[in-house]
Design an enzyme around this catalytic site. Structure first.
Site, mmCIF file in Angstrom:
data_model
loop_
_atom_site.group_PDB
_atom_site.id
_atom_site.type_symbol
_atom_site.label_atom_id
_atom_site.label_comp_id
_atom_site.label_asym_id
_atom_site.label_seq_id
_atom_site.Cartn_x
_atom_site.Cartn_y
_atom_site.Cartn_z
ATOM 1 N N SER A 123 0.846 -1.205 0.000
ATOM 2 C CA SER A 123 0.000 0.000 0.000
ATOM 3 C C SER A 123 0.879 1.251 0.000
ATOM 4 C CB SER A 123 -0.933 -0.001 1.217
ATOM 5 O OG SER A 123 -0.203 -0.254 2.400
ATOM 6 N N GLU A 163 -9.200 -9.860 3.960
ATOM 7 C CA GLU A 163 -9.551 -8.474 3.630
ATOM 8 C C GLU A 163 -10.909 -8.382 2.944
ATOM 9 O OE1 GLU A 163 -6.500 -6.058 1.826
ATOM 10 O OE2 GLU A 163 -7.912 -4.445 1.352
#
Ligand code: KIV
Length: 281
Positions: free
Chosen positions: A50, A186
Site C-alpha cells: 500500500s 480483507e
C-alpha cells in the site's frame, strides 16, 4: 518488555501461537519515524505494498517494485525493537514460480531484516507458500480482496458474497495447510471471516472482516487521517492528522506573508564570538 526494560522481539512462532488468544494488533509502517511510533503498541508491523498508493501517489499497488519494498523495509527495520516485521512481496515478484518467489523473498529478507514476507492469493499460491516455508521463509497469507488483483476483480469490491464464500474459504484453508503462519482476511462478509477463523488453525488478521478474527490490521495513514484519497468503511479514524497538518501549514504560510514568522525567538542576535575570517560566527 522484560524486567530489564529491554523489549524482547516477537518471533513468528510467538505470533502463530496467538490463535484464539488476545487479539493481535497489527499496523503498516513505511518509514523509520512511523515504525518507532507503532513499535511499542503492535505485535506485527507490515511494510505493505500500500506504500505505493499512500506515499508514492500511485493509482494502485501494481506499480510497486521489489526495490521500493526493500528501501522501505530497511527504513522500518531501523525503527523497530519488539514488533515482528513482515514485508509484502509486490506484484510480479512471486507469481511466476516457487523458485522466483524464493529468490525474491530471500533478497527481501536478507536486505531488510524482515522476519517474514506476505503473499496475496489462496489456492493459486499454496504451492509457493509450501516451497518457501520448507526453505526457512515464513509466510503470511492474504485472501479475500487482494488489491494486486484489482483488475481481475473489476475494482475494490467485497469478496466472498453468496456462493463465492466457498472460494474464499478454500483459499484460506489452502494457505493455512501450505504452512503460512497467519493469514490476512480483507473485505469479506463478517460471517465468512468468523467461519474461516473457526476453521483454520492459524491466526486470521482482519481488515474489513470480523471482530472474531485473531487480530486486526489497518493502514496507519488511514487510521490517523493522513491518507484521504480512499476512505473505506472498514477504517476507523482515530485522529485527523491530515487536516491538523493542513491547518498548521496554512498558519505558517499566513505568518510568513504577514512577517509574523520568524519572530525574534527564532533568530540569532549578533553577539561578538569566536572570529573566523574577520566575521563573528
Ligand atoms: O499493503 C497493505 O498495506 C496490506 C494491508 C492492508 C493488509 O496488505
Amino acid at each position: 518488555m522484560s524486567a530489564t526494560g529491554v523489549s524482547k522481539a516477537l518471533t513468528v512462532p510467538d505470533i502463530a501461537a496467538r490463535k484464539a488468544k488476545t487479539p493481535l494488533v497489527c499496523l503498516t509502517a513505511y518509514t523509520t519515524p512511523v515504525a518507532r511510533l507503532v513499535d511499542g503498541h503492535c505485535d506485527v508491523v507490515l511494510v505493505g505494498d500500500s506504500v505505493g498508493m499512500v506515499l508514492h501517489g500511485m493509482p494502485s499497488t501494481l506499480g510497486v517494485t521489489l526495490e521500493m519494498m526493500i528501501l522501505h523495509g530497511k527504513a522500518v527495520r531501523r525503527g523497530l525493537q519488539s514488533a515482528l516485521m513482515v514485508v509484502d512481496m509486490p506484484f510480479g515478484s512471486y507469481e511466476e514460480s516457487p523458485a522466483q518467489a524464493f529468490r525474491n523473498a530471500a533478497l527481501v529478507m536478507s536486505e531488510t531484516g524482515a522476519a517474514a514476507v506476505k503473499l496475496e492469493g489462496g489456492e493459486s499460491v499454496a504451492e509457493t507458500i509450501r516451497f518457501l516455508t520448507a526453505r526457512g521463509i515464513p509466510v503470511m497469507g492474504h485472501v479475500g480482496l487482494t488489491p494486486q488483483a484489482v483488475n481481475a476483480f473489476g475494482g475494490y469490491r467485497t469478496q466472498g458474497q453468496g456462493e463465492d464464500a466457498e472460494r474464499i474459504l478454500r483459499d484460506a484453508t489452502a494457505v493455512a495447510e501450505a504452512g503460512a503462519f497467519a493469514v490476512v482476511l480483507e473485505k469479506i462478509p463478517e460471517a465468512l471471516a468468523r467461519l474461516i477463523t473457526e476453521q483454520v488453525a492459524i491466526p486470521t488478521i482482519g481488515i474489513g472482516a470480523s471482530p472474531a478474527c485473531d487480530g486486526q490490521i489497518l493502514v496507519v495513514d488511514d487510521m490517523v487521517g493522513l491518507f484521504g484519497t480512499f476512505r473505506p468503511r472498514f477504517v476507523k479514524r482515530y485522529a485527523e492528522l491530515g487536516s491538523d497538518a493542513e491547518a498548521a501549514i496554512a498558519a505558517y504560510a499566513k505568518d510568513v506573508r504577514e512577517r509574523r514568522f520568524p519572530a525574534l525567538e527564532h533568530v540569532f542576535s549578533h553577539e561578538p564570538g569566536p572570529v573566523s575570517g574577520g566575521e563573528a560566527l
